[in-house]
Motif scaffolding. Structure first.
Motif, short mmCIF file in Angstrom:
data_model
loop_
_atom_site.label_atom_id
_atom_site.label_comp_id
_atom_site.label_asym_id
_atom_site.label_seq_id
_atom_site.Cartn_x
_atom_site.Cartn_y
_atom_site.Cartn_z
N PHE A 212 0.84 -1.19 0.00
CA PHE A 212 0.00 0.00 0.00
C PHE A 212 0.88 1.25 0.00
CE2 PHE A 212 -2.71 3.23 1.99
CZ PHE A 212 -3.90 3.08 1.28
N ARG A 213 1.93 1.25 0.84
CA ARG A 213 2.86 2.39 0.88
C ARG A 213 3.59 2.56 -0.44
NH1 ARG A 213 4.27 0.16 5.85
NH2 ARG A 213 6.25 -0.59 5.01
N VAL A 214 3.99 1.43 -1.05
CA VAL A 214 4.68 1.50 -2.34
C VAL A 214 3.79 2.17 -3.38
CG1 VAL A 214 5.60 0.13 -4.26
CG2 VAL A 214 6.22 -0.44 -1.90
N SER A 264 0.40 -12.68 -5.11
CA SER A 264 0.91 -11.73 -6.09
C SER A 264 -0.20 -10.79 -6.55
CB SER A 264 1.52 -12.47 -7.28
OG SER A 264 2.04 -11.56 -8.22
N ILE A 265 -1.36 -11.35 -6.85
CA ILE A 265 -2.50 -10.53 -7.28
C ILE A 265 -2.96 -9.61 -6.14
CG2 ILE A 265 -4.91 -10.61 -8.03
CD1 ILE A 265 -4.23 -13.26 -9.44
N ALA A 266 -3.00 -10.16 -4.93
CA ALA A 266 -3.44 -9.37 -3.78
C ALA A 266 -2.50 -8.20 -3.51
CB ALA A 266 -3.54 -10.26 -2.55
N MET A 267 -1.19 -8.45 -3.60
CA MET A 267 -0.24 -7.37 -3.34
C MET A 267 -0.28 -6.31 -4.45
SD MET A 267 0.80 -7.98 -0.42
CE MET A 267 -0.45 -9.14 0.15
N LEU A 268 -0.51 -6.75 -5.69
CA LEU A 268 -0.68 -5.80 -6.78
C LEU A 268 -1.92 -4.93 -6.53
CD1 LEU A 268 0.22 -4.74 -9.56
CD2 LEU A 268 -1.17 -6.55 -10.59
N ALA A 269 -2.98 -5.56 -6.02
CA ALA A 269 -4.19 -4.81 -5.70
C ALA A 269 -3.92 -3.80 -4.58
CB ALA A 269 -5.30 -5.77 -5.29
#
Length: 293
Positions: A212-214, A264-269
């Motif tokens: 989220f910070r990224v 991976s999808i969750a972190m991209l989201a």
């Protein structure tokens, strides 16, 4: 050496133990630990080290909340010709600093990234995912011209020329600074044998907050540097493989692979949510100065 810290007494204690025990000539190394407004006993832990080690010093950055502001405080007070940066939850090999400095000289580098290996404080699926996708520093340098500030050496003259880190950014300030260094024509290098150990994030919540910070940080870079990163409102196109390869000898490798796809999808989201949160609700920080040399 500059070590920023916020509310992490155990992490900064582990790091200072590792650093003070690994340095063969302590008098030659100035260790500046910058507390970024901690509200727990972090500052007291640091003070205990300053009493036992003459080369450990406590600095405080209470005005601007953010790791880049803390690093800039360290830069302002450091005396050395080369400044090393690590994070407050890391440990190092016994010869890490000597190896990094030798590589810097051999490569005639002004800016040097080190090898970052992720460790698992506890064996979780999220931790294993993070360990596989963590810090390919050599690739960062080759493709994006930066190294993370968790394992970085920079000559003082570079800061005097291109300025310090952009403390307006909540994330990705290491990439913005590295690209600024590259554009200025300084030599960037990589030290494979200089190893820093960084604990992986082992919970979904911790990894999601990081991503989220990224996302917020990239939108901020566009806000302050549209000529370099594009206009706010158009996030970057995802690139690279954030999943990793399954273990052929692991009977659960199919499940693990599917779980990694989900993560991976969750972190991209999470990055996307952070990006649009910043785009819709964030504002330029006029209270924080832009980088200056």
């Amino acid at each position: 050496m500059v070590i920023p810290v916020y509310n992490d007494p155990a992490g900064v204690s582990d790091t200072l133990d590792s650093i003070t025990q690994s340095v063969t000539q302590p008098a030659t190394l100035e260790i500046l630990v910058v507390d970024n407004g901690s509200t727990d006993d972090t500052r007291d832990v640091i003070r205990n080290y300053t009493q036992d080690h003459e080369n450990v010093h406590l600095l405080v950055e209470d005005e601007i909340q953010g790791s880049y502001a803390a690093r800039n405080k360290g830069i302002q007070h450091a005396d050395g010709d080369v400044l090393a940066f690590i994070d407050a939850d890391e440990t190092v090999d016994d010869d890490w600093l000597e190896t990094a400095l030798q590589a810097m000289d051999e490569q005639n580098a002004d800016y040097l990234g080190c090898n970052v290996e992720l460790t698992l404080p506890e064996d979780t699926l999220v931790g294993r995912f993070n360990a596989r996708t963590g810090f390919p520093v050599k690739q960062y340098l080759e493709n994006e011209h930066y190294a993370p500030t968790c394992a970085l050496l920079v000559r003082r003259e570079v800061f005097e020329d291109v300025g310090t880190f952009d403390s307006r950014l909540i994330s990705s300030g290491d990439r913005e600074f590295g690209e600024r260094v590259h554009e200025a024509g300084y030599e960037q290098g990589y030290a494979e044998d200089a190893v820093v150990y960084h604990p992986a994030r082992t919970s979904f919540d911790a990894l999601a907050k990081k991503n989220f910070r990224v996302g917020r940080g990239f939108c901020q870079k566009q806000r302050y540097y549209p000529d370099r990163f594009g206009n706010p409102g158009i996030p970057p196109t995802p690139s690279g493989d954030d999943i990793g390869d399954g273990d052929e000898n692991d009977p659960d490798s199919t499940f693990t692979r599917l779980a990694f796809v989900f993560l991976s999808i969750a972190m991209l989201a999470c990055r996307g949510l952070g990006y649009y949160y910043e785009f819709l609700l964030g504002e330029k920080r006029d209270d924080v100065p832009a980088p200056t040399s």
